[in-house]
Design a protein around this motif. Sequence first.
Motif, mmCIF file in Angstrom:
data_model
loop_
_atom_site.group_PDB
_atom_site.id
_atom_site.type_symbol
_atom_site.label_atom_id
_atom_site.label_comp_id
_atom_site.label_asym_id
_atom_site.label_seq_id
_atom_site.Cartn_x
_atom_site.Cartn_y
_atom_site.Cartn_z
ATOM 1 N N ASP A 195 -8.767 -1.321 6.508
ATOM 2 C CA ASP A 195 -8.744 -0.191 7.433
ATOM 3 C C ASP A 195 -8.719 1.118 6.654
ATOM 4 N N LYS A 196 -9.737 1.938 6.807
ATOM 5 C CA LYS A 196 -9.881 3.191 6.049
ATOM 6 C C LYS A 196 -9.738 4.421 6.947
ATOM 7 N N GLN A 197 -9.062 4.298 8.094
ATOM 8 C CA GLN A 197 -9.056 5.368 9.078
ATOM 9 C C GLN A 197 -8.005 6.449 8.811
ATOM 10 N N SER A 198 -7.162 6.277 7.818
ATOM 11 C CA SER A 198 -6.039 7.190 7.635
ATOM 12 C C SER A 198 -6.287 8.171 6.487
ATOM 13 N N LYS A 199 -5.477 9.245 6.462
ATOM 14 C CA LYS A 199 -5.546 10.231 5.387
ATOM 15 C C LYS A 199 -5.071 9.631 4.067
ATOM 16 N N HIS A 200 -4.016 8.836 4.121
ATOM 17 C CA HIS A 200 -3.440 8.230 2.915
ATOM 18 C C HIS A 200 -3.013 6.803 3.233
ATOM 19 N N ILE A 201 -3.003 5.958 2.199
ATOM 20 C CA ILE A 201 -2.441 4.618 2.300
ATOM 21 C C ILE A 201 -1.258 4.537 1.334
ATOM 22 N N ILE A 202 -0.114 4.106 1.843
ATOM 23 C CA ILE A 202 1.110 3.987 1.054
ATOM 24 C C ILE A 202 1.629 2.564 1.177
ATOM 25 N N ILE A 203 2.103 2.012 0.066
ATOM 26 C CA ILE A 203 2.713 0.685 0.066
ATOM 27 C C ILE A 203 4.196 0.811 -0.237
ATOM 28 N N ALA A 238 -8.814 -0.294 -2.708
ATOM 29 C CA ALA A 238 -8.616 -0.086 -1.269
ATOM 30 C C ALA A 238 -8.250 1.356 -0.947
ATOM 31 N N GLY A 239 -7.975 2.164 -1.982
ATOM 32 C CA GLY A 239 -7.649 3.565 -1.745
ATOM 33 C C GLY A 239 -6.179 3.875 -1.608
ATOM 34 N N VAL A 240 -5.314 2.955 -2.033
ATOM 35 C CA VAL A 240 -3.871 3.210 -1.983
ATOM 36 C C VAL A 240 -3.532 4.389 -2.891
ATOM 37 N N LYS A 241 -2.685 5.311 -2.395
ATOM 38 C CA LYS A 241 -2.302 6.491 -3.161
ATOM 39 C C LYS A 241 -0.963 6.311 -3.892
ATOM 40 N N LYS A 242 0.019 5.722 -3.184
ATOM 41 C CA LYS A 242 1.367 5.611 -3.729
ATOM 42 C C LYS A 242 1.938 4.237 -3.418
ATOM 43 N N ILE A 243 2.786 3.744 -4.326
ATOM 44 C CA ILE A 243 3.548 2.517 -4.117
ATOM 45 C C ILE A 243 5.014 2.846 -4.373
ATOM 46 N N GLY A 246 12.011 -0.307 -5.181
ATOM 47 C CA GLY A 246 13.427 -0.213 -5.528
ATOM 48 C C GLY A 246 13.724 -1.173 -6.666
ATOM 49 N N HIS A 247 14.838 -1.953 -6.520
ATOM 50 C CA HIS A 247 15.158 -3.088 -7.393
ATOM 51 C C HIS A 247 15.762 -2.707 -8.745
ATOM 52 N N TYR A 248 15.317 -1.602 -9.337
ATOM 53 C CA TYR A 248 15.705 -1.272 -10.709
ATOM 54 C C TYR A 248 17.041 -0.537 -10.784
ATOM 55 N N HIS A 249 17.513 0.006 -9.677
ATOM 56 C CA HIS A 249 18.765 0.767 -9.626
ATOM 57 C C HIS A 249 18.739 1.984 -10.550
ATOM 58 N N ARG A 250 17.549 2.481 -10.799
ATOM 59 C CA ARG A 250 17.331 3.683 -11.607
ATOM 60 C C ARG A 250 16.037 4.320 -11.119
ATOM 61 N N ASN A 251 15.831 5.578 -11.478
ATOM 62 C CA ASN A 251 14.564 6.245 -11.173
ATOM 63 C C ASN A 251 13.590 6.084 -12.335
ATOM 64 N N THR A 252 12.378 5.681 -12.022
ATOM 65 C CA THR A 252 11.332 5.612 -13.039
ATOM 66 C C THR A 252 9.986 5.524 -12.311
ATOM 67 N N GLY A 253 8.947 5.199 -13.045
ATOM 68 C CA GLY A 253 7.628 5.062 -12.427
ATOM 69 C C GLY A 253 6.511 5.359 -13.400
ATOM 70 N N GLY A 254 5.290 5.196 -12.932
ATOM 71 C CA GLY A 254 4.115 5.436 -13.766
ATOM 72 C C GLY A 254 2.864 5.369 -12.911
ATOM 73 N N SER A 255 1.715 5.257 -13.559
ATOM 74 C CA SER A 255 0.442 5.292 -12.847
ATOM 75 C C SER A 255 -0.468 4.146 -13.283
ATOM 76 N N TYR A 256 -1.294 3.718 -12.347
ATOM 77 C CA TYR A 256 -2.422 2.834 -12.637
ATOM 78 C C TYR A 256 -3.661 3.566 -12.142
ATOM 79 N N LYS A 257 -4.494 4.020 -13.095
ATOM 80 C CA LYS A 257 -5.632 4.876 -12.763
ATOM 81 C C LYS A 257 -5.098 6.084 -11.993
ATOM 82 N N SER A 258 -5.609 6.350 -10.783
ATOM 83 C CA SER A 258 -5.134 7.515 -10.039
ATOM 84 C C SER A 258 -4.024 7.183 -9.056
ATOM 85 N N MET A 259 -3.539 5.972 -9.078
ATOM 86 C CA MET A 259 -2.528 5.498 -8.130
ATOM 87 C C MET A 259 -1.146 5.573 -8.773
ATOM 88 N N GLU A 260 -0.184 6.146 -8.071
ATOM 89 C CA GLU A 260 1.160 6.329 -8.620
ATOM 90 C C GLU A 260 2.112 5.273 -8.071
#
Length: 303
Positions: A195-203, A238-243, A246-260
């Motif tokens: 489904d591509k009808q939305s402005k953004h896709i978030i997981i 599929a055009g996902v922008k953000k994922i 939780g689980h880590y009990h800390r703040n962190t993160g990174g990117s895969y291509k243009s997806m954060e």
Amino acid sequence: MAEEKRSFKIQAINRRFLPFDSEKEKEWQGPFFFVQGADCQPGLTYRWTGTERKQCTTDMPMKWDVEIEATRAVIKKLNQMQPKPKFFIVCGDLVDAFDFEEPFRTQQENDIKQVFSELDPSIPLLCVCGNHDIGDQPTRSSIQRYIDHFGDDYYDFYCGGIHCIVLNSQFYEHSLNVEDLKLKHEQWLDEVLKDKQSKHIIIFQHIPWFLRQYDEGKDYFNIEINTRLEMLEKFYKAGVKKIFCGHYHRNTGGSYKSMELIVTNAIGLALGTDKSGVRLVRVTENDIEHQYFPTEDIPLNFL
């Protein structure tokens, strides 16, 4: 007059989140914000030794007032916000005790649902299953128990023009006991990603695919690399922008291509340098911005 006591209401049913009208919510309606948290996990503070979680026995004293009050403090802040967040989503480990750790599991389920019921009814609450909620090696019965108490273990919904997809990340960690359920999850996911009808896709999910680098090695807090890369590429195509995870009990993160990918600290016991809190996420027509706040610093106006 005493305030009316509310009860927790299951709202994720039949792979949909009932408070949102899917057809109406597919339309962009202007900027808004929501709140993402994770890991309320009542009881973990008491069981934590500094390096690991204590095993519990039926004759050991058990307390979870610290996490219950931490969750209540977040909810009190959200209730005071003007305007109100579009929704509040908790990315897993709603409780700490596994389903075989009775009577603690039942008591924790009851206590966290009572606190959740204190959220302003105008702020929809969404639950995501974590490894403590359905087990490190989930079974049909452990997943069904979660569904009976908190709603579907995976589902999707539209909100203000964005498409939100909630996954059961434990299927990617251990699915030997429930391979048929994992297959249904994957078939469903392939369909909703079309489904591509939305402005953004978030997981939204509990276990992060990775913590900092998409090609990092496997450890307790991430997903095995071959599965990880396959799924990240699927989401990217599929055009996902953000994922959000939780689980880590800390703040962190990174990117895969243009997806954060964003990993948010715990509402309950924080294991890093940041204080416990939640993440506020601002959605505009062209972007999704987010900022983490310790509970005491959650602003009453975020737009």
